[in-house]
Design an enzyme around this catalytic site. Structure first.
Site, PDB file in Angstrom:
ATOM      1  CD  GLU A  26      -2.872  -1.168   2.390  1.00  0.00           C
ATOM      2  OE1 GLU A  26      -3.697  -2.094   2.464  1.00  0.00           O
ATOM      3  OE2 GLU A  26      -2.791  -0.249   3.234  1.00  0.00           O
ATOM      4  CB  SER A  33       9.433  -3.865   4.703  1.00  0.00           C
ATOM      5  OG  SER A  33      10.253  -3.540   3.601  1.00  0.00           O
ATOM      6  CD1 TRP A  51       4.720  -0.186  -4.184  1.00  0.00           C
ATOM      7  CD2 TRP A  51       5.284   0.401  -6.270  1.00  0.00           C
ATOM      8  NE1 TRP A  51       5.334   1.042  -4.117  1.00  0.00           N
ATOM      9  CE2 TRP A  51       5.696   1.431  -5.375  1.00  0.00           C
ATOM     10  CE3 TRP A  51       5.544   0.557  -7.632  1.00  0.00           C
ATOM     11  CZ2 TRP A  51       6.335   2.587  -5.804  1.00  0.00           C
ATOM     12  CZ3 TRP A  51       6.185   1.706  -8.065  1.00  0.00           C
ATOM     13  CH2 TRP A  51       6.573   2.700  -7.156  1.00  0.00           C
ATOM     14  CB  THR A  99       4.033  -6.887 -11.320  1.00  0.00           C
ATOM     15  OG1 THR A  99       5.049  -6.208 -10.594  1.00  0.00           O
ATOM     16  CG2 THR A  99       4.587  -7.290 -12.676  1.00  0.00           C
ATOM     17  CD  GLU A 110       9.240 -20.167   2.231  1.00  0.00           C
ATOM     18  OE1 GLU A 110       9.184 -21.390   1.972  1.00  0.00           O
ATOM     19  OE2 GLU A 110       9.004 -19.698   3.357  1.00  0.00           O
ATOM     20  NE  ARG A 118      11.381 -12.674   0.675  1.00  0.00           N
ATOM     21  CZ  ARG A 118      10.669 -12.711   1.778  1.00  0.00           C
ATOM     22  NH1 ARG A 118      10.494 -13.857   2.416  1.00  0.00           N
ATOM     23  NH2 ARG A 118      10.130 -11.611   2.280  1.00  0.00           N
ATOM     24  CG  HIS A 124      29.718  -1.749 -22.403  1.00  0.00           C
ATOM     25  ND1 HIS A 124      29.667  -2.905 -21.655  1.00  0.00           N
ATOM     26  CD2 HIS A 124      29.162  -2.058 -23.611  1.00  0.00           C
ATOM     27  CE1 HIS A 124      29.107  -3.873 -22.375  1.00  0.00           C
ATOM     28  NE2 HIS A 124      28.789  -3.387 -23.555  1.00  0.00           N
ATOM     29  CD  GLU A 141       8.341 -11.057  -5.021  1.00  0.00           C
ATOM     30  OE1 GLU A 141       7.436 -10.251  -4.723  1.00  0.00           O
ATOM     31  OE2 GLU A 141       8.575 -11.400  -6.172  1.00  0.00           O
ATOM     32  CB  ALA A 194      19.399  -6.051   0.998  1.00  0.00           C
TER      33      ALA A 194
END
Length: 404
Positions: free
Chosen positions: A131, A136, A160, A162, A259, A262, A357, A382, A385
């Site tokens: 939301e 998190s 968010w 997808t 899970e 991830r 590059h 997901e 870190a």
């Protein structure tokens, strides 16, 4: 030399599936990905091709028209697809999580109703936890479902998603305090959440009464795939659209889906990192400085060695996490480690390829520019870190708790 990120112990069927997907990626995705990404265009032709290959039903049981394959097979396919264009793997991933949640937690009626059409790719899935003010902290969800006779009325704003626009089925997590006092709900918020299955029309605007998908969110990378908000304003759903038929289990159902998600994000990190390595090692052999290819300079060789080692290490951890889940064992530790390492290493490998590059890496004509914008999404998708390290730390303390 053997190609990086090989997986030992695969069956003939798994090898055939991966070979087919790899050929599709090389012929149908890589040549067009950068152009589609720059236009932020949904890759309809690619998605149609994946549908024909049966990838939307890869892990759906054969009894529902799927291929009944393992999480490992799925993750290795995702790795290949992300190597071509990470956005395409995102289109499949959210669909896969919803199908997995239905397979694991749905009622028989829900499985019979949704899974055959999901396996065929006729229904596309999206799932929604986040939301606008959530971050998190899933326990802080404010979207709510209130029982009204034989129906539930849902209100709230989600963020968010997808596939928010292109999907026709959304699994959404909301608060439902049914059966709990306000004190109980406040003390144990995770037990006051329910997953609902929302069927809707693909597209933007009001996609069913009480449900609005405002439009695509403009992003730095991860383009092509639609990422959206979702607004529920008096959305009415029948009671049989509660996942599993019982309220209060939504948080645990969603965490089960995340899970395996991830492992999928780890696979995406592996695929993007592998493509960055391929671009870096190829460019290093073409670009000349001081009379020889830059690949012959020791500094570049050191960089390539570090990049390849990171690709191999991330792939090995991803495979281990997938196999642990397939065995029926708890894999939150392994999935957290794999997602954490793969996303961090992906960022580092992409940046090293970008450095190889030189100035050309900053040009939109070169593919590495796109990868440089895409890699950061894996650091937060997901679970960040920091969330992964919390999961890993807590599980380690469970395993290594002092006795007496």
């Amino acid at each position: 030399m053997a190609r990086l990120a090989q997986t030992a112990g695969l069956t003939d069927i798994q090898q055939e599936i991966l070979s087919t997907v790899r050929d599709f990626v090389d012929k149908e995705i890589i040549p067009v990905a950068t152009g589609l990404e720059h236009r932020d265009e949904y890759p309809q032709q690619i998605v149609d091709g994946l549908k024909e290959l049966g990838l939307f039903g890869l892990m759906i049981p054969e009894e529902y028209g799927g291929l009944g394959e393992s999480l490992l097979t799925y993750a290795l396919c995702v790795e290949e697809i992300a190597r071509g264009w990470m956005s395409v793997s995102g289109i499949i991933n959210t669909h896969f999580i919803v199908a997995y949640m239905l397979k694991q937690h749905g009622t028989q009626e829900q499985k019979d109703h949704f899974l055959p059409r999901m396996a065929a790719g006729d229904i596309r899935g999206a799932f929604s936890m986040s939301e606008p003010a959530l971050g998190s902290d899933v326990s802080a969800i404010t979207s709510k479902a209130v029982k009204d006779g034989d129906e539930y009325v849902l209100n709230g704003q989600k963020m968010w998603l997808t596939n928010g626009g292109t999907s026709s089925l959304v699994a959404v997590l909301v608060r439902s305090d049914e059966g709990h006092s306000p004190e109980e709900a406040a003390a144990k918020p995770h037990k006051s959440m329910t997953t609902f299955l929302i069927e809707k029309e693909p597209g933007f605007g009001e996609v069913r009464p009480g449900l609005t998908i405002p439009g695509k969110i403009d992003k730095m990378g991860y383009k092509g795939v639609d990422t959206t908000e979702m607004i529920m304003d008096g959305l009415r759903l029948p009671a049989d659209r509660v996942l599993g038929g019982v309220t209060g289990r939504g948080f645990y159902q969603m965490m089960d889906g995340v899970e395996v998600g991830r492992v999928n994000v780890a696979a995406r990190g592996c695929g993007v990192a592998q493509r960055a390595f391929e671009l870096g090692v190829s460019y290093a052999q073409q670009r000349h400085t001081f009379g020889k290819p830059i690949a012959q300079h020791q500094a570049i060789q050191f960089k390539l060695a570090e990049m390849a080692t990171k690709v191999e290490a991330a792939h090995a951890m991803m495979v281990n996490a997938a196999r642990k889940k397939d065995s029926g064992e708890r894999n939150d530790l392994e999935a957290g480690m794999a997602k954490y390492l793969a996303s961090e290493y992906c960022k580092e490998v992409v940046e090293d390829a970008f450095r190889i590059h030189g100035g050309y890496g900053f040009s939109k004509e070169y593919e590495i520019e796109r990868l440089y914008r895409e890699a950061p999404m894996l650091l937060i998708g997901e679970g960040t870190a920091e969330i992964q390290k919390m999961i890993i730390g807590r599980r380690l303390l469970e395993e290594y708790r002092l006795q007496g």
